[in-house]
Motif scaffolding. Sequence first.
Motif: not given
Length: 203
Positions: A181-203
Amino acid sequence: MATNMAQKRARKAQRRKQVVTQKRRAELLDASLPARVLRAAHEPIQHCFLTEEIFEIGIGTLVLARGASPHRLALSSFLIDVFCLGIKDVMFESVDSEFFSMYMDATNAGSPMVAVDPSDSRKLLRDLAAWSQSIGFAPHRDFAAVERLFGDVNADASEAAFQFGRDGKPVYIPGPNDTASLIRRRIAQLQKCLGNDGFEIAA
């Protein structure tokens, strides 16, 4: 007469209670984290270290220690993520030289540390906190208090320049203890600020 005496005793007891309350409040304030940090900030700097390859691996540790002698130290440690989350964790402890050596040995075992200029370190922390906050991640709740251990060290004296993220983009590195749930919240925060293509997620 008896009523007057009773009132005087009651007022005296009330004053004593107020004095005790004020004394306890002062003792708590004196033992608080900000007060302990500010007292230690007047001692000489004994050590300042940073994870050597932090801008390659993304996450590392910054250590500042002050003390009147190398044998008793006020130790501050900042777990920092220069790729995305900023100031993730903060520690402040009063330690002896033996504990400090063991702590540094353990920290070095993860990734080697190097001595750094305190003004560069303070600038790094301040710039990183501002950058990560701009994408929605506030520094650890104790950061403002513990950062004051730098005392009169002037971040503006540093000419260091820092590039956060990787290749111009934040890179989120989920921690081993991060819940789904924390990972989902952080990804949602990045999407909100930067859009889907404005950040990456490390494998």
